[in-house]
Design a protein around this motif. Sequence first.
Motif, mmCIF file in Angstrom:
data_model
loop_
_atom_site.group_PDB
_atom_site.id
_atom_site.type_symbol
_atom_site.label_atom_id
_atom_site.label_comp_id
_atom_site.label_asym_id
_atom_site.label_seq_id
_atom_site.Cartn_x
_atom_site.Cartn_y
_atom_site.Cartn_z
ATOM 1 N N GLU A 1 0.837 -1.197 0.000
ATOM 2 C CA GLU A 1 0.000 0.000 0.000
ATOM 3 C C GLU A 1 0.867 1.240 0.000
ATOM 4 N N SER A 2 0.289 2.343 -0.452
ATOM 5 C CA SER A 2 1.019 3.609 -0.453
ATOM 6 C C SER A 2 0.062 4.774 -0.269
ATOM 7 N N VAL A 3 0.656 5.896 0.102
ATOM 8 C CA VAL A 3 -0.101 7.118 0.359
ATOM 9 C C VAL A 3 0.691 8.295 -0.194
ATOM 10 N N ARG A 4 -0.009 9.372 -0.545
ATOM 11 C CA ARG A 4 0.637 10.603 -0.985
ATOM 12 C C ARG A 4 0.188 11.740 -0.080
ATOM 13 N N TYR A 5 1.175 12.532 0.333
ATOM 14 C CA TYR A 5 0.922 13.676 1.217
ATOM 15 C C TYR A 5 1.359 14.960 0.528
ATOM 16 N N ALA A 6 0.724 16.053 0.880
ATOM 17 C CA ALA A 6 1.194 17.372 0.460
ATOM 18 C C ALA A 6 2.346 17.766 1.377
ATOM 19 N N GLY A 7 3.380 18.372 0.807
ATOM 20 C CA GLY A 7 4.502 18.852 1.605
ATOM 21 C C GLY A 7 5.525 17.766 1.908
ATOM 22 N N ASP A 8 6.568 18.169 2.611
ATOM 23 C CA ASP A 8 7.654 17.261 2.986
ATOM 24 C C ASP A 8 7.311 16.600 4.311
ATOM 25 N N ARG A 9 7.003 15.304 4.283
ATOM 26 C CA ARG A 9 6.623 14.554 5.486
ATOM 27 C C ARG A 9 7.686 13.534 5.886
ATOM 28 N N LEU A 10 8.901 13.677 5.335
ATOM 29 C CA LEU A 10 9.962 12.718 5.615
ATOM 30 C C LEU A 10 10.217 12.592 7.110
ATOM 31 N N HIS A 11 10.370 13.718 7.797
ATOM 32 C CA HIS A 11 10.665 13.674 9.239
ATOM 33 C C HIS A 11 9.563 12.936 9.997
ATOM 34 N N ASP A 12 8.302 13.207 9.688
ATOM 35 C CA ASP A 12 7.180 12.542 10.367
ATOM 36 C C ASP A 12 7.217 11.027 10.152
ATOM 37 N N LEU A 13 7.466 10.605 8.915
ATOM 38 C CA LEU A 13 7.500 9.176 8.607
ATOM 39 C C LEU A 13 8.699 8.494 9.264
ATOM 40 N N MET A 14 9.841 9.179 9.269
ATOM 41 C CA MET A 14 11.026 8.603 9.920
ATOM 42 C C MET A 14 10.797 8.482 11.426
ATOM 43 N N GLU A 15 10.136 9.449 12.001
ATOM 44 C CA GLU A 15 9.851 9.402 13.442
ATOM 45 C C GLU A 15 8.861 8.280 13.770
ATOM 46 N N ARG A 16 7.855 8.114 12.927
ATOM 47 C CA ARG A 16 6.823 7.099 13.194
ATOM 48 C C ARG A 16 7.343 5.675 13.039
ATOM 49 N N PHE A 17 8.124 5.417 11.973
ATOM 50 C CA PHE A 17 8.545 4.056 11.678
ATOM 51 C C PHE A 17 9.958 3.725 12.158
ATOM 52 N N SER A 18 10.759 4.724 12.492
ATOM 53 C CA SER A 18 12.160 4.537 12.929
ATOM 54 C C SER A 18 12.911 3.561 12.025
ATOM 55 N N PRO A 19 12.906 3.813 10.712
ATOM 56 C CA PRO A 19 13.551 2.860 9.807
ATOM 57 C C PRO A 19 15.064 3.079 9.705
ATOM 58 N N GLU A 20 15.722 2.049 9.214
ATOM 59 C CA GLU A 20 17.125 2.159 8.817
ATOM 60 C C GLU A 20 17.101 2.471 7.325
ATOM 61 N N ILE A 21 17.800 3.520 6.908
ATOM 62 C CA ILE A 21 17.866 3.845 5.483
ATOM 63 C C ILE A 21 18.901 2.928 4.849
ATOM 64 N N CYS A 22 18.466 2.104 3.909
ATOM 65 C CA CYS A 22 19.362 1.165 3.224
ATOM 66 C C CYS A 22 20.160 1.877 2.141
#
Length: 139
Positions: free
Chosen positions: A67-88
């Motif tokens: 699944e995927s979603v599209r947001y207005a604006g730069d939401r990178l920080h929010d997504l990184m905070e929510r999922f705490s991923p490792e960037i490969c």
Amino acid sequence: MRLARIKICAVLIASAVLCLFLWAARTAPVFEGGLSYELYTGTSSAEIVSTNCPALAKLFRADIRGESVRYAGDRLHDLMERFSPEICFTEEAAGVTNYYCYTPSLGHGIALRGHTVNLHIAVGEGYTAAGTPLIFGGY
């Protein structure tokens, strides 16, 4: 005898509640809000289902693979905070920066460039798209 029946009923009710909880958790959308939401039923962009109510769509479809979603604006920080991923790894093309990540909270992923990826975030030109395991179609 009566106490045994009460215990059996209690166990059956508790089991039914647990099943309903697990069923609801399985159909919950991975992402919140957004301008548009898409579900993937296969391995190509031809198998995309656009929806305004992803929870309902997931409830009645057992073939959802991503699944995927599209947001207005730069939401990178929010997504990184929510999922705490490792960037490969990252890549840039046409003003869009793509982040290919792995996070244990999303479970399995796909093999890509020698990494297991289960979260793809694309940021550029006033929007952010996020998908699991990847963003299919255009972004």
